[in-house]
Design an enzyme around this catalytic site. Structure first.
Site, PDB file in Angstrom:
ATOM      1  N   THR A 180       0.846  -1.186   0.000  1.00  0.00           N
ATOM      2  CA  THR A 180       0.000   0.000   0.000  1.00  0.00           C
ATOM      3  C   THR A 180       0.885   1.240   0.000  1.00  0.00           C
ATOM      4  OG1 THR A 180      -0.076   0.141   2.413  1.00  0.00           O
ATOM      5  CG2 THR A 180      -1.727  -1.248   1.337  1.00  0.00           C
ATOM      6  N   GLU A 325      -5.635  -4.145  -1.569  1.00  0.00           N
ATOM      7  CA  GLU A 325      -6.087  -5.319  -0.813  1.00  0.00           C
ATOM      8  C   GLU A 325      -7.073  -6.188  -1.584  1.00  0.00           C
ATOM      9  OE1 GLU A 325      -4.874  -2.186   2.230  1.00  0.00           O
ATOM     10  OE2 GLU A 325      -5.865  -2.242   0.266  1.00  0.00           O
ATOM     11  N   LYS A 429     -17.596  15.722  10.071  1.00  0.00           N
ATOM     12  CA  LYS A 429     -18.673  15.632  11.051  1.00  0.00           C
ATOM     13  C   LYS A 429     -18.934  17.026  11.607  1.00  0.00           C
ATOM     14  CE  LYS A 429     -20.588  12.490  14.430  1.00  0.00           C
ATOM     15  NZ  LYS A 429     -20.387  11.251  15.215  1.00  0.00           N
ATOM     16  N   TRP A 434     -22.951  13.857   9.449  1.00  0.00           N
ATOM     17  CA  TRP A 434     -21.915  13.598   8.458  1.00  0.00           C
ATOM     18  C   TRP A 434     -22.139  14.452   7.210  1.00  0.00           C
ATOM     19  CZ3 TRP A 434     -20.800   7.617   7.968  1.00  0.00           C
ATOM     20  CH2 TRP A 434     -20.174   7.178   9.134  1.00  0.00           C
TER      21      TRP A 434
END
Length: 531
Positions: A180, A325, A429, A434
């Protein structure tokens, strides 16, 4: 019959159905190398003999620091098909990350493009595991170097036979190692197997997904060091498609469009930054791409205007979503004839979705307590995945995943289409609610005066966080103001989502994989003062 699904079967299939199909490389100097799959796999056999001659251990991790070219393609076959592990290293990472990755993988050998030799020389004394350095060039191009016993790739191949007794490998044997980009700590290794690679490619090539065929000419602009160019070194040959490998200068839009037209490329894959460059070049020059029917946009969200512009150029962009992944593609948004019946607004919303899961991939949404959420196209939740090519654990780490938490916030509609609404770490937030930064970014990118835009959350005394819009304005709109852009959002997002401010910058920071680095932006604006 119990026949193993290993990468060698791709070679065998290609030699049966597409041995004379072309593999074209554009070199760093603009030169063109023309081979066929027959040539590539004969050279891969020589390379396999070379790996044995170097006495690399049977399961050694063999590193590559290279661009998209025929030599890197040969490495993608010779290394895993001899039982070793092909470890692609991203040269765009920070030097300390590259050092960490080579040491974590314990590479015994590294095949390196001459361009990257000075970078490696500077850390040589900190890379104790590497016993062999091979420059990806001919003997006449071998540079002077402090790398011990540096050898030229072509010199090594010239000493070997072009035939090899490929071993019958267990399909669960490790084949490929990718790391990654390490945006939240040290990079983490994702180890793929022969089985996972073959299954990913088979699923990619289904008609409702990427659906490559032997009539395609595929040019991956996404690099092989970025999750194996989204598996194109394996998927394209499996389908019998030709490969055009663009070399290091993928950001040169003129060179890339010339290559597309010269080689009649039908399908390409790139991150939004590269598609944006091609789009701007086409608009500025009037160049056409008559052969290029489809392209994949991935790695980050694209702006709706980019899809419309590429439609005008005759290129249908389709969303692919995935991650290291997932090795890497998890969903694909193939344009279907039924979509043509949608209203313009509905079609725009459809195109921005990340698509339906590839066969073999399962997706679910969960809340903060791990409870499953409905697939109603409205409910946001954390996206989790599992499947035969999903990461069960990181390389060298004991933790196992039954379901892998992607870190994305998403919705899934009743037809199975997934839509990324944000990254968990990027959700804003505000006042206990959200706000989706991606939704605001998609809306603002519909303004023709915006070249690039990003929304980040910045601390606010009253609301905890409020969104800040950061924009790279387009030169074609010199009188554009921040106030005009904020007004442009009215009616496009909920009123309380509209950012409190907009700041113009000359450029946005990008990660090694071409994504905008919100982490760096948040650091840059950490002490931002609201007016």
């Amino acid at each position: 019959m119990d026949v193993p699904l290993n990468i060698k079967t791709i070679m065998s299939h290609v030699m049966t159905v597409a041995a004379d199909t072309k593999v074209v490389t554009r070199g760093a100097d603009g030169s063109i190398t023309r081979l066929t799959y027959n040539d590539v796999f004969a050279r891969a056999a020589k390379l396999a003999n070379t790996l044995d001659s170097l006495q690399l251990s049977e399961d050694s991790r063999v590193g590559t620091l290279a661009w998209n070219d025929h030599r890197h393609l040969e490495l993608h076959y010779a290394i895993p098909c001899t039982g070793r592990i092909c470890h692609t290293i991203n040269p765009k990472l920070f030097p300390e990350q590259i050092r960490f990755i080579i040491n974590d993988a314990q590479n015994e050998a590294v095949f390196i493009d001459p361009q990257f030799i000075p970078m490696i020389e500077a850390m040589l004394d900190q890379l104790p595991s590497v016993k062999h350095w091979i420059a990806l060039c001919g003997a006449d191009e071998l540079p002077q170097s402090t790398l011990p016993n540096l050898q030229a790739y072509e010199s090594l191949l010239s000493c070997e036979q072009d035939s090899y007794e490929w071993p019958l490998l267990n399909e669960n044997r490790a084949s490929n190692l990718c790391y990654t980009s390490g945006t939240t700590g040290d990079p983490k290794g994702v180890l793929g197997s022969h089985r996972s690679i073959v299954l990913q490619c088979m699923s990619q090539n289904m008609a409702s997904h990427l659906g490559l065929t032997s009539e395609d000419v595929v040019m991956p602009l996404v690099p092989m060091f970025h999750v194996n160019a989204w598996c194109m070194p394996y998927s394209a040959p499996m389908a019998g498609a030709a490969l055009v490998l663009p070399g290091p200068h993928v950001a040169d839009a003129k060179a890339m469009t010339d290559l597309v037209n010269h080689e009649n490329v039908t399908f390409s894959l790139a991150v939004p930054t590269l598609w944006n460059g091609i789009n701007e070049h086409l608009k500025a020059t009037g160049t056409r791409l008559p052969s290029l029917a489809r392209g994949v946009i991935g790695g980050a969200a694209g702006a709706l205007q980019l899809y419309h512009d590429m439609d005008h150029h005759g290129v249908k962009l389709e969303n692919g979503w995935g991650m290291t992944e997932l090795s890497p593609i998890g969903s694909y948004n193939r344009h279907l004839s039924a979509h043509d019946q949608l209203s313009d607004d509905a079609l725009d919303k459809q195109r921005l979705k990340s698509g339906r899961p590839l066969f073999g991939v399962e997706m679910r949404l969960v809340d903060a307590d791990g409870n499953s959420l409905p697939h109603d196209g409205e409910t946001d939740g954390v996206l989790e995945v599992r499947g035969p090519w999903a990461c069960s654990s990181y390389y060298g780490q004991p933790q196992k995943h039954d379901w892998f938490n992607t870190g994305d916030v998403a919705t899934i509609d009743p037809a199975g289409y997934m839509r990324i609404t944000d990254r968990v770490k990027d959700v804003i937030k505000s006042g206990g609610e959200w706000i989706s930064s991606i939704e605001i970014e998609n809306a603002i990118m519909s303004h023709p005066g915006v070249r690039e835009a990003v929304v980040i959350g910045v601390a606010h005394q009253h609301w905890s966080e409020r969104p800040l819009l950061v924009v790279v304005p387009d030169e074609s709109h010199p009188t554009l103001t921040p106030e005009q852009l904020l007004a442009h959002l009215n009616g496009k997002v909920p009123k309380w989502w509209v950012p409190n401010a907009c700041e113009f910058v000359e450029a946005l920071p990008h990660t090694a994989t071409g994504k905008v680095s919100k982490k760096l932006l948040r650091e840059n604006f950490n002490h931002y003062q609201w007016v």
